[in-house]
Scaffold this motif. Structure first.
Motif, PDB file in Angstrom:
ATOM      1  N   GLY A 301       0.790  -1.224   0.000  1.00 46.61           N
ATOM      2  CA  GLY A 301       0.000   0.000   0.000  1.00 46.61           C
ATOM      3  C   GLY A 301       0.821   1.273   0.000  1.00 46.61           C
ATOM      4  N   ALA A 302       2.136   1.160   0.118  1.00 48.88           N
ATOM      5  CA  ALA A 302       2.987   2.350   0.158  1.00 48.88           C
ATOM      6  C   ALA A 302       3.117   2.953  -1.240  1.00 48.88           C
ATOM      7  N   ARG A 303       3.008   4.256  -1.286  1.00 47.56           N
ATOM      8  CA  ARG A 303       3.186   4.987  -2.550  1.00 47.56           C
ATOM      9  C   ARG A 303       3.901   6.290  -2.257  1.00 47.56           C
ATOM     10  N   GLY A 304       4.875   6.619  -3.099  1.00 46.56           N
ATOM     11  CA  GLY A 304       5.549   7.890  -2.897  1.00 46.56           C
ATOM     12  C   GLY A 304       7.001   7.860  -3.325  1.00 46.56           C
ATOM     13  N   ILE A 305       7.705   8.937  -2.998  1.00 47.86           N
ATOM     14  CA  ILE A 305       9.099   9.120  -3.389  1.00 47.86           C
ATOM     15  C   ILE A 305      10.018   8.537  -2.325  1.00 47.86           C
ATOM     16  N   ALA A 306      10.900   7.651  -2.739  1.00 42.93           N
ATOM     17  CA  ALA A 306      11.887   7.080  -1.821  1.00 42.93           C
ATOM     18  C   ALA A 306      13.149   7.936  -1.767  1.00 42.93           C
ATOM     19  N   ALA A 307      13.552   8.494  -2.905  1.00 41.58           N
ATOM     20  CA  ALA A 307      14.739   9.346  -2.975  1.00 41.58           C
ATOM     21  C   ALA A 307      14.606  10.244  -4.190  1.00 41.58           C
ATOM     22  N   ARG A 308      15.142  11.473  -4.073  1.00 46.63           N
ATOM     23  CA  ARG A 308      15.109  12.365  -5.231  1.00 46.63           C
ATOM     24  C   ARG A 308      16.244  13.375  -5.145  1.00 46.63           C
ATOM     25  N   GLN A 309      16.561  13.970  -6.293  1.00 42.99           N
ATOM     26  CA  GLN A 309      17.542  15.053  -6.338  1.00 42.99           C
ATOM     27  C   GLN A 309      17.220  15.973  -7.497  1.00 42.99           C
ATOM     28  N   LEU A 310      17.747  17.195  -7.402  1.00 42.65           N
ATOM     29  CA  LEU A 310      17.516  18.233  -8.405  1.00 42.65           C
ATOM     30  C   LEU A 310      18.635  18.195  -9.432  1.00 42.65           C
ATOM     31  N   ILE A 311      18.253  18.174 -10.725  1.00 36.42           N
ATOM     32  CA  ILE A 311      19.237  18.067 -11.803  1.00 36.42           C
ATOM     33  C   ILE A 311      18.981  19.154 -12.843  1.00 36.42           C
TER      34      ILE A 311
END
Length: 414
Positions: A301-311
């Motif tokens: 049921g988990a939904r979403g961002i695990a990791a992100r960065q700006l490029i």
């Protein structure tokens, strides 16, 4: 600086400090001036000025615009005649001068009082107000700093006023020499200013300035990470880049990979220019530097961002590469990368989505000609409610431009 801006600055800084300081003035300006006057001996002159300050401060606590009464002014003048070095007397005399014609004399008196004592709350408050009214940033911030250093009880109030005033024009030049020597209240300042959206850009400029000569404050702190993330959330991408360069990020990169720390060889240093990792009860990501991998864990049921960065990613064609493994089979659409324009007003649905399937893989990605230069690269999960969850391991994540994109990309000058 127009009248509206001046009035707003005074209202949010100097006068706010005056209200907060009134009880402090009452408690500390003198021990018992009334008893001293009643006794009829001792330093009665000083006692009269102190009594004038106390009664005036009581009214200021109820009404910040309260005026000095004639009796208070008379007591202050009497003290000044016998004790011209009494900062309390000079402070009351200056506070009584509110006519435009008295401005020059009042400021001269305040300058004198400031030389006599830097610990007099009434004098400090008036100097702050006067410097705000005439747009004198250097005096304003210098006195806020002095007050924060000498008044432990009201330090948070002073520093909060400083964080608010950081949004003002000219604050960067005035604040830099104040923040540069690392005063003992600077940690409080950074914690406060990163929570004020209107002050973020100037706060970043101050941080960039003190990272240079002669202070060289280049160590990345938690407040630097908060500052960078909040700037990005507000769409100030170029300022994020400049902040990163000042703190040593983005230098010495030799390979074609546009992703910072894409080999997961170290912990993130300055998100969002480096990985911003999620840590929630149902979804989390962490970097294991020994094995050089990103560990993604999510329950059903988990939904979403695990990791992100700006490029910084202009329009063009690119190749996304990765190596993915897991302890149990992962459905094709449960783990994926998403690249979307970072502009807060952009369409969130106009994004490239790439399933991160098991094995050593690559996929072609095309960024549209939408005028967007900065994009979020995120690793996301969407686990069905009835699924057991995801425990995946991601290595060697890379994003490289195709040959024709390299030729078309504008130069990136630091």
């Amino acid at each position: 600086m127009n009248v509206v801006h001046i009035a707003g600055w005074v209202a949010t800084t100097a006068l706010a400090v005056a209200v907060g300081l009134s009880s402090h003035v009452i408690a500390n300006q003198s021990k018992n001036p009334v008893a001293s006057i009643a006794a009829g001996f001792g330093p009665e002159g000083s006692a009269k000025a102190n009594l004038a300050v106390t009664t005036y401060a009581v009214r200021v606590a109820k009404d910040p615009k309260a005026a000095v009464k004639p009796l208070e002014r008379a007591m202050a003048r009497e003290t000044y005649r016998s004790e011209p070095l009494s900062s309390a007397a000079v402070g009351i005399m200056a506070a009584a001068m509110r006519k435009p014609a008295d401005r020059q004399v009042r400021e001269e008196l305040l300058d004198l009082a400031g030389r006599l004592s830097r610990r007099n709350s009434l004098v400090a408050t008036q100097i702050l107000e006067a410097s705000a009214l005439r747009g004198d940033n250097r005096t304003f911030f210098a006195w806020l700093s002095r007050s924060a250093l000498t008044d432990d009880e009201r330090r948070t109030l002073y520093v909060g006023a400083m964080a608010d005033a950081t949004a003002r024009d000219g604050s960067v030049e005035a604040l830099t020499p104040v923040i540069g020597p690392s005063p003992r209240w600077d940690e409080t300042y950074w914690e406060m200013v990163v929570r004020r959206p209107t002050s973020l850009v100037n706060a970043a400029k101050v941080r960039i300035a003190v990272a240079g000569k002669p202070w060289r404050q280049t160590e990345i702190k938690s407040t630097d990470r908060k500052l960078a993330v909040n700037l990005a959330d507000n769409g100030e991408f170029e300022m994020v880049r400049q902040l990163g360069l000042a703190l040593g990020q983005g230098r010495g990169k030799r390979d074609a990979n546009l992703i910072v720390n894409g080999n997961f060889a170290r912990q993130p240093e300055l998100p969002p220019l480096d990985w911003n990792l999620t840590a929630l009860g149902n979804l989390g990501a962490s970097i294991e530097t020994r094995d050089k991998g990103l560990v993604i864990s999510a329950i059903g049921g988990a939904r979403g961002i695990a990791a992100r960065q700006l490029i910084r990613l202009p329009a063009g064609r690119y190749t996304l590469g990765w190596v993915q493994s897991s302890s149990a089979p992962v459905k094709t659409d449960a783990l994926f990368a998403r690249i979307r324009c970072a502009d807060p007003e952009s369409d969130p649905l106009a994004a490239a989505t790439i399933p991160l399937v098991t094995g050593k893989r690559s996929a072609a990605v095309e960024m549209p000609s939408d005028g967007c230069m900065w994009r979020w690269l995120s690793v996301e999960v969407a686990v069905p409610d009835d699924a057991a969850g995801v425990d995946a391991y991601l290595r060697d994540l890379s994003l490289t431009p195709a040959a024709e994109t390299v030729a078309e990309m504008p130069p990136h000058r630091p």
